[in-house]
Design an enzyme around this catalytic site. Sequence first.
Site, PDB file in Angstrom:
ATOM      1  N   ASP A  12       0.698  -1.184   0.022  1.00 40.12           N
ATOM      2  CA  ASP A  12       0.023  -0.032  -0.058  1.00 40.12           C
ATOM      3  C   ASP A  12       0.919   1.180  -0.047  1.00 40.12           C
ATOM      4  OD1 ASP A  12      -2.324   1.312  -0.185  1.00 40.12           O
ATOM      5  OD2 ASP A  12      -2.547   1.151   2.120  1.00 40.12           O
ATOM      6  N   LYS A  38       1.971   4.677  -0.917  1.00 39.78           N
ATOM      7  CA  LYS A  38       1.273   5.803  -1.650  1.00 39.78           C
ATOM      8  C   LYS A  38       1.534   7.062  -0.982  1.00 39.78           C
ATOM      9  CE  LYS A  38      -2.805   4.879   1.150  1.00 39.78           C
ATOM     10  NZ  LYS A  38      -4.366   4.532   1.364  1.00 39.78           N
ATOM     11  N   ASN A  55       0.981   7.247   3.147  1.00 40.61           N
ATOM     12  CA  ASN A  55       1.580   6.404   4.068  1.00 40.61           C
ATOM     13  C   ASN A  55       3.138   6.799   3.968  1.00 40.61           C
ATOM     14  OD1 ASN A  55      -0.589   4.987   4.587  1.00 40.61           O
ATOM     15  ND2 ASN A  55      -0.310   3.514   3.073  1.00 40.61           N
TER      16      ASN A  55
END
Length: 94
Positions: A31, A33, A36
């Site tokens: 994840d 991105k 984050n």
Amino acid sequence: GPITPRRAAHIGAEVLAALRAAHAAGVLHRDVKPANVLLSNDGRVVLTDFGIAMVEGSSALTMTGEVVGSPEFLAPERALGRTPGPESDLWSLG
């Protein structure tokens, strides 16, 4: 807000270093991105939210056919339900 190309390159390099460490330990983030990636006031770059990470050799915790993560940052193989690898995290970083 806006950042310089030099700062963007530095942030990308720091996230890449974090991914290299995770991948060396057999962990896929899954994840990657902008939301984050945290930037501290002292310039440190931290990759966060390993909530859907997968450890190499472990069984998936999600249901068959379910794709987790942010669609706009998913590598094509993940979007198609294929087995991800470190290159999937690198695609998302790009």
